[in-house]
Design a protein around this motif. Structure first.
Motif, PDB file in Angstrom:
ATOM      1  N   VAL A  74     -23.680 -11.122  60.785  1.00  0.00           N
ATOM      2  CA  VAL A  74     -23.891 -12.485  61.372  1.00  0.00           C
ATOM      3  C   VAL A  74     -24.424 -12.213  62.743  1.00  0.00           C
ATOM      4  N   LYS A  75     -25.218 -13.454  63.039  1.00  0.00           N
ATOM      5  CA  LYS A  75     -26.007 -13.490  64.221  1.00  0.00           C
ATOM      6  C   LYS A  75     -24.870 -13.722  65.345  1.00  0.00           C
ATOM      7  N   GLY A  76     -25.049 -12.949  66.153  1.00  0.00           N
ATOM      8  CA  GLY A  76     -24.045 -12.813  67.239  1.00  0.00           C
ATOM      9  C   GLY A  76     -23.149 -11.573  67.230  1.00  0.00           C
ATOM     10  N   ASP A  77     -23.383 -10.829  66.248  1.00  0.00           N
ATOM     11  CA  ASP A  77     -22.509  -9.670  66.109  1.00  0.00           C
ATOM     12  C   ASP A  77     -23.350  -8.650  67.095  1.00  0.00           C
ATOM     13  N   THR A  78     -22.711  -7.501  67.629  1.00  0.00           N
ATOM     14  CA  THR A  78     -23.398  -6.382  68.174  1.00  0.00           C
ATOM     15  C   THR A  78     -22.827  -5.158  67.465  1.00  0.00           C
ATOM     16  N   LEU A  79     -23.575  -4.116  67.513  1.00  0.00           N
ATOM     17  CA  LEU A  79     -23.415  -2.749  66.827  1.00  0.00           C
ATOM     18  C   LEU A  79     -21.911  -2.232  67.524  1.00  0.00           C
ATOM     19  N   TRP A  80     -21.844  -2.485  68.833  1.00  0.00           N
ATOM     20  CA  TRP A  80     -20.492  -2.036  69.328  1.00  0.00           C
ATOM     21  C   TRP A  80     -19.427  -2.750  68.749  1.00  0.00           C
ATOM     22  N   ASP A  81     -19.582  -4.145  68.539  1.00  0.00           N
ATOM     23  CA  ASP A  81     -18.448  -5.042  67.757  1.00  0.00           C
ATOM     24  C   ASP A  81     -18.337  -4.327  66.199  1.00  0.00           C
ATOM     25  N   ILE A  82     -19.323  -4.028  65.583  1.00  0.00           N
ATOM     26  CA  ILE A  82     -19.166  -3.825  64.345  1.00  0.00           C
ATOM     27  C   ILE A  82     -18.528  -2.393  64.211  1.00  0.00           C
ATOM     28  N   SER A  83     -18.742  -1.554  64.938  1.00  0.00           N
ATOM     29  CA  SER A  83     -18.071  -0.234  65.146  1.00  0.00           C
ATOM     30  C   SER A  83     -16.649  -0.232  65.316  1.00  0.00           C
ATOM     31  N   ALA A  84     -16.226  -1.162  66.542  1.00  0.00           N
ATOM     32  CA  ALA A  84     -14.909  -1.570  66.817  1.00  0.00           C
ATOM     33  C   ALA A  84     -14.141  -2.260  65.634  1.00  0.00           C
ATOM     34  N   LYS A  85     -14.726  -2.978  64.849  1.00  0.00           N
ATOM     35  CA  LYS A  85     -14.013  -3.519  63.804  1.00  0.00           C
ATOM     36  C   LYS A  85     -13.537  -2.369  62.713  1.00  0.00           C
ATOM     37  N   PHE A  86     -14.006  -1.363  62.519  1.00  0.00           N
ATOM     38  CA  PHE A  86     -13.919  -0.232  61.681  1.00  0.00           C
ATOM     39  C   PHE A  86     -12.861   0.840  62.455  1.00  0.00           C
ATOM     40  N   PHE A  87     -13.477   1.257  63.574  1.00  0.00           N
ATOM     41  CA  PHE A  87     -12.839   2.604  64.359  1.00  0.00           C
ATOM     42  C   PHE A  87     -12.290   2.096  65.829  1.00  0.00           C
ATOM     43  N   LYS A  88     -11.095   3.080  65.876  1.00  0.00           N
ATOM     44  CA  LYS A  88     -10.594   3.105  67.169  1.00  0.00           C
ATOM     45  C   LYS A  88     -11.509   3.478  68.407  1.00  0.00           C
ATOM     46  N   ASP A  89     -12.519   4.239  68.038  1.00  0.00           N
ATOM     47  CA  ASP A  89     -13.432   4.812  68.996  1.00  0.00           C
ATOM     48  C   ASP A  89     -14.842   4.434  68.833  1.00  0.00           C
ATOM     49  N   PRO A  90     -15.286   3.264  68.985  1.00  0.00           N
ATOM     50  CA  PRO A  90     -16.594   3.066  68.961  1.00  0.00           C
ATOM     51  C   PRO A  90     -17.714   3.473  69.522  1.00  0.00           C
ATOM     52  N   TRP A  91     -17.324   4.464  70.626  1.00  0.00           N
ATOM     53  CA  TRP A  91     -18.394   5.043  71.151  1.00  0.00           C
ATOM     54  C   TRP A  91     -18.700   6.185  70.583  1.00  0.00           C
ATOM     55  N   LYS A  92     -18.175   6.694  69.473  1.00  0.00           N
ATOM     56  CA  LYS A  92     -18.597   7.982  68.669  1.00  0.00           C
ATOM     57  C   LYS A  92     -19.635   7.625  67.883  1.00  0.00           C
ATOM     58  N   TRP A  93     -20.766   7.138  68.403  1.00  0.00           N
ATOM     59  CA  TRP A  93     -21.849   6.237  67.501  1.00  0.00           C
ATOM     60  C   TRP A  93     -22.754   7.219  66.830  1.00  0.00           C
ATOM     61  N   PRO A  94     -22.997   8.327  67.150  1.00  0.00           N
ATOM     62  CA  PRO A  94     -23.877   9.167  66.194  1.00  0.00           C
ATOM     63  C   PRO A  94     -22.915   9.562  64.802  1.00  0.00           C
ATOM     64  N   TYR A  95     -21.641  10.034  65.230  1.00  0.00           N
ATOM     65  CA  TYR A  95     -20.867  10.145  63.995  1.00  0.00           C
ATOM     66  C   TYR A  95     -20.674   8.728  63.112  1.00  0.00           C
ATOM     67  N   ILE A  96     -20.387   7.771  63.797  1.00  0.00           N
ATOM     68  CA  ILE A  96     -20.052   6.649  62.823  1.00  0.00           C
ATOM     69  C   ILE A  96     -20.963   6.315  62.105  1.00  0.00           C
ATOM     70  N   TRP A  97     -22.228   6.277  62.354  1.00  0.00           N
ATOM     71  CA  TRP A  97     -23.416   5.634  61.850  1.00  0.00           C
ATOM     72  C   TRP A  97     -24.165   6.723  61.097  1.00  0.00           C
ATOM     73  N   GLY A  98     -23.568   8.165  61.256  1.00  0.00           N
ATOM     74  CA  GLY A  98     -24.235   9.257  60.456  1.00  0.00           C
ATOM     75  C   GLY A  98     -25.672   9.564  60.788  1.00  0.00           C
ATOM     76  N   MET A  99     -26.159   9.413  62.063  1.00  0.00           N
ATOM     77  CA  MET A  99     -27.193   9.866  62.528  1.00  0.00           C
ATOM     78  C   MET A  99     -27.384  10.459  63.459  1.00  0.00           C
ATOM     79  N   ASN A 100     -28.288  11.266  64.121  1.00  0.00           N
ATOM     80  CA  ASN A 100     -28.506  12.109  65.110  1.00  0.00           C
ATOM     81  C   ASN A 100     -29.047  11.168  66.450  1.00  0.00           C
TER      82      ASN A 100
END
Length: 341
Positions: free
Chosen positions: A38-64
């Motif tokens: 939804v409008k107002g979301d951030t990629l950090w917020d979305i990662s934190a909704k699913f994971f305890k470690d939202p900064w492990k971005w490349p792994y979480i989103w499966g990209m380099n």
């Protein structure tokens, strides 16, 4: 409008794109199976909704790292799916069918990157990208200086006309006004790291000469004779790649923006490490409070340092950096430590 058929549901396995971190991100116990953006979301917020470690971005989103330096690819209305088997997230269209959720190809219209959701709250850091923040110690003596105003005015503000020495026409007619603030001293080495620049407003040069004429176009504080001018940085709000530093970095908090001694979530802080120490925009650091010393059987015992939050580095100078407090469960204090999580 041209349409792109995105066979998003048939993405290659995420693990093929990302080098696995030392430890796999831990899925939250309350993580949903999917999330509609939804409008107002951030990629950090979305990662934190699913994971305890939202900064492990490349792994979480499966990209380099290279492929998501500018990830303008998630928009309101997209459905984020949690793949619990691989511990990654992916984008897909969710179509309910009984009790089963089927992933199907998604038909998506071309959309402006301005509609895409940002990595972190852009509004929280936007003012700090365009304003002067740190002035190198030696640069002060060469900085253009406000020398006076018409009719002997002492306090200046928006729409006032003033005069400055040292302006160079080849740097353009747009300038920012600042006042030197506190000197940043490294608490460990006592090295002078720079001088804080207190942003006062904007000005436009209307006539260049030995003493140039300027019009003050914006004022956020009172402006006086002796205040300095600097060319705008030119940096803009962009999407960052949140990630832990590749090396072990340990920094200290040397300032909380606004001249206060305590900060909280969404506070901007200054760290005593910068480019020369390996810090980059997008680096995520963990906050630590030094453990107390207590008495035990008549002896002093140092308790372990306590980890209590995360900060996101968004602007880096040679010797200092600025970071946004993303998560904290304690007040952020001066001299607390920020290090590689």
């Amino acid at each position: 409008m041209r349409k792109i058929i995105s066979l998003i549901c048939f993405l290659l396995p995420a693990m093929a794109f990302a080098a696995a971190p030392e430890t796999r991100p831990e899925i939250r116990s309350d993580a949903p199976d999917q999330h509609v953006v939804v409008k107002g979301d951030t990629l950090w917020d979305i990662s934190a909704k699913f994971f305890k470690d939202p900064w492990k971005w490349p792994y979480i989103w499966g990209m380099n790292k290279e492929s998501i330096k500018d990830p303008h690819w998630i928009y309101p209305g997209d459905v984020i799916i949690l793949d619990r088997a691989s511990g990654t997230l992916r984008i897909g269209g969710a179509i309910p069918s009984g009790n089963v959720v089927k992933l199907s190809p998604q038909v998506r219209e071309d959309r402006s990157e301005h509609d895409a959701i940002p990595s972190i709250p852009a509004s929280a850091i936007a003012p700090f990208l365009s304003q002067p923040l740190v002035i190198e110690e030696g640069a002060l003596k060469d900085a253009p200086t406000l020398v006076g105003a018409r009719e002997g005015r002492v306090i200046l503000g928006e729409h006032d006309i003033a005069f400055a020495k040292g302006l160079s026409a080849d740097k353009g007619n747009k300038w920012q006004l600042y006042r030197p603030g506190k000197t940043f001293i490294d608490p460990d080495t006592k090295e002078v790291l720079g001088i804080e620049a207190i942003y006062l407003g904007n000005a436009e040069a209307t006539d260049f000469a030995e003493v140039s004429t300027i019009a003050i176009t914006r004022s956020v504080q009172e402006i006086y004779k002796g205040d300095r001018l600097v060319v705008p940085s030119g940096e803009t709000v962009s999407t960052y790649l949140p990630r832990a530093p590749e090396s072990n970095i340990s920094a200290r908090i040397i300032s909380v923006y606004g001249g206060v001694s305590l900060g909280g979530q969404s506070t901007v802080i200054t760290l005593n490490k910068g480019k020369r120490d390996g810090l980059e925009s997008g680096h995520v650091l963990a906050l630590y409070r030094k453990g107390e010393t207590v008495k035990s059987d008549g002896a002093n015992v140092a308790l372990p340092d306590e980890r209590y939050g995360l900060v996101f580095v968004f602007r880096v100078f040679d010797k200092v950096s600025y970071a946004l407090v993303m998560q904290t469960r304690l007040p952020v204090q001066l001299l607390d430590r920020a290090q590689t999580p």
